[in-house]
Write an enzyme that holds these catalytic residues in place. Structure first.
Site, PDB file in Angstrom:
ATOM      1  N   ASP A  87       0.019  -2.606   1.663  1.00  0.00           N
ATOM      2  CA  ASP A  87      -1.206  -3.279   2.106  1.00  0.00           C
ATOM      3  C   ASP A  87      -2.377  -2.317   2.221  1.00  0.00           C
ATOM      4  O   ASP A  87      -2.756  -1.908   3.310  1.00  0.00           O
ATOM      5  CB  ASP A  87      -0.937  -3.988   3.436  1.00  0.00           C
ATOM      6  CG  ASP A  87       0.172  -5.026   3.285  1.00  0.00           C
ATOM      7  OD1 ASP A  87       0.522  -5.353   2.128  1.00  0.00           O
ATOM      8  OD2 ASP A  87       0.691  -5.510   4.299  1.00  0.00           O
ATOM      9  N   ASP A 100       9.552  -8.355  -0.480  1.00  0.00           N
ATOM     10  CA  ASP A 100       8.572  -7.773   0.443  1.00  0.00           C
ATOM     11  C   ASP A 100       9.223  -7.637   1.828  1.00  0.00           C
ATOM     12  O   ASP A 100      10.338  -8.115   2.052  1.00  0.00           O
ATOM     13  CB  ASP A 100       7.364  -8.724   0.491  1.00  0.00           C
ATOM     14  CG  ASP A 100       6.129  -8.083   1.122  1.00  0.00           C
ATOM     15  OD1 ASP A 100       6.144  -6.871   1.389  1.00  0.00           O
ATOM     16  OD2 ASP A 100       5.146  -8.813   1.338  1.00  0.00           O
TER      17      ASP A 100
END
Ligand SMILES: *[C@@H]1O[C@H](CO)[C@@H](O)[C@H](O)[C@H]1NC(C)=O
Ligand SMILES: *[C@@H]1O[C@H](CO)[C@@H](O)[C@H](O)[C@H]1NC(C)=O
Ligand SMILES: *[C@@H]1O[C@H](CO)[C@@H](O)[C@H](O)[C@H]1NC(C)=O
Length: 951
Positions: A622, A546
């Site tokens: 996200d 990430d």
């Protein structure tokens, strides 16, 4: 000093605004904020005329390329033009500075090896140059103004530089910290002025006080500089955004070019954007599409803002032709889109009254070279193959990775993991992978465990693997600045960090606070990092990479400074968009090495570039618990799929905020029919495992997961197919029905392979949804739950009670499925197969089945079964076109289920091929629904067989 304080203040503001990454729109650049973008966008078509010096053009000795000089008639800058023939109807065109004062970066990491060059024939005639590739493709190089026209079978498909927007600003070298010009004529290089160098910081300070950044005249004046040099001088080198100064030590050295697609009015691709699949016109209002990998907090929908990954690949599509183009550049890139028309020309007898559509694109990158691959198609599948031949096919993931994934930020401790895992069994929901987000670490130090909470990681992992399940743990590319942390220490000791412009290790803020970032562009750093994955207690976990854009909370636009330094003095701006890809390459390598190249890795990455499909899956970052975010998932995932990045998904439920039961249920249903299916949520959200919702909703979620698992043999076969051909798993309707213009603007329904039509329900309280059935009236679409058949070219309102997932099997296809419910997919990998056959009007269908052990890399040595299935003339045959070597499959045929079958058979028999004994089979014919079910054929799927249906 002042500027330092200002910078510091800015960082604090950034950090205070939000604990995560603090972003609103104003924190990201518009085209006007990026000076190079604005400059290129404002170019007029007569600002820079280029001329190809025809006499300079020569063919290479191998005959696979030509090169020549292109001159900017305004600045006299000289460019090197190269055109290469590439196998499979592909052309590579490069434009670089002829004699750059500093080498311009060329991206190689995106390419899957050196392209396979083939002969390209050159003819000079009438002052033009003709290039011939094979029998049907030719390029005309017009010298003045310089332009390249691309033809196939005499039809003009594309024009490069038709609007004269080509511009390559020469690289310049800044002596010391003083802004000075190095002329494109090397003898003009001014000497380094030591005294001037001391003024460097004063200059920056001035800039922050006054907002201006004029260059001091006496330091830069070249008396004999030509007029255009005056013009360049007006542009200061440094650029400031939100208090972040970019020193631009090599001056503005951007590149840009216009490319028109003639006869096309549909463009797709250039992910990643939260926007419609068909690219919108950006010319009239708003910004161009931006490609610059960024950590965007709570991203907005329906706009061209940059997101986490970048694939500068575009597809032009019309009823007649599909064309692709790859802009192989890893710097910040903007793409302007304009749909216009052009006269058809040629038909001089009738004047040029008729016009045809034209799609104009303008590509603008901050640095690097112009390196274009044109893929001439002619069909969508050809373009996919041609593009993925250059950037690599998607890898074949381990089988478990295509099952259901359960993630959240965070599962608190090993007991929590154990409980969630047990609850999946308690509620009879299949699940393959548990995930741990950043909190499992000791203070966000990757490759360590929070020991009190995770005291027995090995045992925790074993508890999962016993049930065929796996664990994924997150591993980010920022390493906490802490001398007691071994990774950090090693990173520093080995001098493997990305450097800041002053040469020291670059320090940025991320989850652990002050952190260093490995320079993954350096192969030695990748090797070092790969080793970390072999650590005890980590070697059996899969990986989630990430924050690898990279995210830097206090950096410009939440990422690294562009004047940071990588190996060989490369600037970060030159490699920004491949940083994440390089990170993942190292992870992939680490996974291979730690198990002696025996096992298939699974890695999920947020940042990516063209070619990342060789190593990882991608999710859309996200997102938010909002119906509109559910809706945008399909276009985003389609855009990635047609750009070669096939293993993709969006977080179920939305990462931010709390979904209600209905949104959650619909999201499960939608996610069951995309390549990567993961439930994930922010730390501030409520827990959202399926059993935490009301019982009815839980059943809907469970059914969605189970529906996914019934289709896993089909998915797995699609993944294999993608690995072989580069074909997307998820396809826009036009990909399979290129002539059906109704589909060109559609992105709320899509196909899986060529066989399943999926229309996810993305409206709250939807009682019905309108479905378009593509193709002509010879197409049949079989509703997999109601068995109703719809004709191609029609629309229907489909009832959508909460249980319903609108999925339709295309007549003429055979889909392998598995119906036994197990805890995990790997436990079911030897379970028997059911063939779901949907017939077309001719009572014909075909399909295929891929089988292997699901775990090892033995398939690369040929250890797999690939069978072609066909039903024709009432004979269903399985031909094993690739028999396995060592792998012996136990998979057998449990049932054959045929919809659209027109008569009640008098008997059904099976025999092994070529000439086994015939055995009668039990069958059942449902006259009302025209469904024939054949029970327990019992044959092994590793062998060929035939089923005879007697009228
Ligand atoms: C398929 O994927 C494997 C890795 O899983 C890779 O080594 C291989 O090259 C791919 N096949 C093709 C034809 O690209
Ligand atoms: C592993 O499973 C056993 C049996 O269910 C359980 O008692 C133990 O606590 C688990 N260990 C971990 C580390 O979760
Ligand atoms: C399988 O079906 C497709 C679509 O109908 C068709 O294009 C193809 O030719 C068929 N292949 C075989 C082997 O029959």
């Amino acid at each position: 000093m002042t500027w330092k304080i200002l910078l510091l203040l800015n960082c604090l503001t950034v950090l205070l605004l939000s604990p995560a990454s603090c972003v609103d729109r104003g924190n990201f650049k518009t085209c006007n904020d990026a000076r190079f973008c604005k400059k290129h966008r404002e170019l007029k078509s007569d600002d820079h005329i280029h001329e190809l010096l025809v006499d300079s053009v020569t063919a290479s000795s191998a005959g696979t390329s030509i090169s020549g000089t292109v001159k900017n008639l305004k600045t006299n800058d000289e460019l090197l033009l190269e055109v290469y023939g590439v196998r499979d109807r592909t052309v590579r065109i490069k434009l670089n500075e002829l004699n750059p004062s500093r080498k311009r970066y060329e991206v190689e990491m995106s390419l899957d090896g050196t392209p396979d060059y083939v002969p390209i024939k050159m003819e000079k005639q009438h002052g033009q140059i003709q290039l011939l590739l094979g029998d049907t493709i030719h390029l005309t190089l017009h010298p003045k103004p310089f332009r390249i026209d691309v033809y196939e079978e005499g039809t003009l498909l594309s024009m490069l530089n038709a609007d004269n927007l080509l511009l390559i600003e020469p690289m310049r070298v800044k002596p010391g910290k003083v802004q000075r010009f190095v002329s494109w004529i090397s003898s003009f290089v001014p000497e380094v002025d030591e005294k001037g160098a001391d003024h460097g910081e004063d200059h920056v300070e001035e800039e922050n006080h006054e907002g201006g950044n004029e260059v001091k005249d006496e330091e830069t004046k070249q008396d004999d500089a030509p007029a255009h040099e005056e013009e360049r001088r007006e542009e200061p080198w440094e650029e400031t955004f939100k208090g972040h100064v970019d020193s631009k030590p090599f001056g503005p050295n951007s590149i840009g070019l216009d490319v028109s697609f003639i006869g096309f009015d549909n463009l797709y691709g250039i992910p990643e954007h939260a926007d419609s699949l068909r690219l919108r016109s950006t010319k009239a209002n708003g910004d161009p599409y931006r490609l610059y990998n960024l950590d965007v907090f709570e991203y907005e929908l329906n706009n061209p803002m940059a997101l986490y990954g970048a694939i500068p690949f575009i597809i032009a599509h019309s009823e007649k032709h599909t064309l692709g183009m790859f802009w192989n550049n890893a710097a910040e890139t903007w793409i302007d889109i304009d749909y216009t028309t052009t006269s058809t020309g040629g038909s001089t007898m009738f004047g040029d009254s008729s016009s045809q559509p034209k799609a104009d694109t303008h590509w603008i990158s901050e640095t690097g070279i112009i390196d274009i691959f044109l893929f001439i198609g002619p069909k969508p599948a050809d373009v996919s193959r041609q593009f993925t031949t250059i950037v690599g096919h998607p890898y074949l993931p381990p089988h478990a990775a295509i099952g259901y994934h359960q993630c959240r930020w965070n599962y608190n401790d090993q007991k929590d993991v154990q409980t969630v895992h047990e609850n999946f069994d308690h509620y009879d929901i299949p699940m393959d992978v548990m995930w741990l987000d950043i909190e499992y670490t000791d203070g966000k130090r990757y490759f360590t465990w929070d020991a009190p909470k995770f005291a027995n990681p090995d045992e925790m992992i074993k508890n999962l693997t016993k049930f065929g399940r796996n664990l994924v743990v997150i591993s980010d590319p920022h390493f906490k600045k802490d001398d007691n942390y071994f990774v950090y220490k090693d990173l520093k000791d080995k001098d493997f960090c990305v450097k800041s412009k002053d040469g020291g290790n670059f320090e940025g803020w991320c989850w652990p606070g002050a952190s260093y970032y490995p320079d993954f562009i350096n192969p030695a750093v990748r090797d070092w990092y790969a080793e970390l994955y072999s650590r005890e207690t980590f070697k059996d976990a899969w990986t989630w990479n990430d924050m690898n854009e990279p995210s830097v909370f206090n950096g410009p636009e939440v990422t690294m400074h562009k004047d940071n330094i990588h190996i060989d003095g490369l600037e970060h701006r030159e490699v920004h968009n491949i940083y994440g890809m390089a990170h993942v390459m190292a992870s992939f390598d680490g996974h291979l090495k730690r198990h002696n190249y025996q096992l298939r890795p699974f890695i999920l990455t947020r940042s990516f570039f063209a070619g990342s499909q060789r190593h990882a899956a991608v999710w859309t970052g996200d997102n938010t618990a909002d119906w509109n975010h559910l809706k945008i998932a399909a276009p985003m995932l389609l855009s990635l799929n047609i750009a070669g990045m096939t293993f993709v998904g969006a977080d179920i439920g939305g990462f931010f905020k709390n979904p209600d039961a209905q949104l959650m249920a619909r999201w499960f249903q939608a996610a069951a029919f995309v390549p990567f299916m993961r439930n994930h949520a922010h730390i501030d959200t409520r827990r959202r495992e399926p059993w935490l919702f009301d019982e009815q909703s839980m059943f809907v979620m469970r059914d969605a997961v189970r529906a996914r698992y019934t289709f896993l043999p089909f998915w797995y076969t699609l993944f294999f197919h993608a690995n072989q051909t580069g074909a997307p798993l998820m396809r826009p309707l036009w990909y399979e029905f290129p002539k059906d213009s109704t589909t060109f603007g559609m992105d709320d329904e899509y196909l899986l392979g060529n066989a399943l039509l999926v229309k996810p329900v993305t409206e709250e309280n939807a009682k019905q949804t309108e479905v378009y059935f593509p193709g002509d009236s010879s197409e049949n679409w079989h509703d997999i739950s109601s068995l109703q058949i719809h004709k191609g070219g029609t629309k229907a309102s489909i009832d959508t009670p909460l249980q319903k997932i609108p999925v339709f099997q295309r007549g003429g296809t055979i889909i392998p499925r598995r119906f036994r419910v197990r805890r995990s997919s790997i436990l079911a990998i030897e379970d028997p197969i059911t063939l779901s056959i949907a017939l077309n009007d001719e009572q014909i269908a075909n399909g295929s089945l891929y089988l292997d052990d699901g775990i090892t890399r033995n398939h690369l040595e040929g250890d797999y079964v690939f069978a072609k299935l066909e039903l024709k003339d009432n004979l269903l045959k399985s031909r094993v076109v690739h028999p396995s070597k060592k792998y012996q499959t136990k998979v057998w045929l449990e049932r054959v289920y045929i919809t659209g079958f027109k008569f009640k058979p008098s008997g059904v028999e099976i025999h092994e091929l070529p000439a086994g004994e015939r055995k009668p089979l039990e069958f059942f014919y449902d006259e009302t629904n025209r469904v024939l079910t054949v029970r327990k054929p019992g044959v092994n799927m590793g062998k060929g067989w035939a089923i005879v249906i007697r009228p």
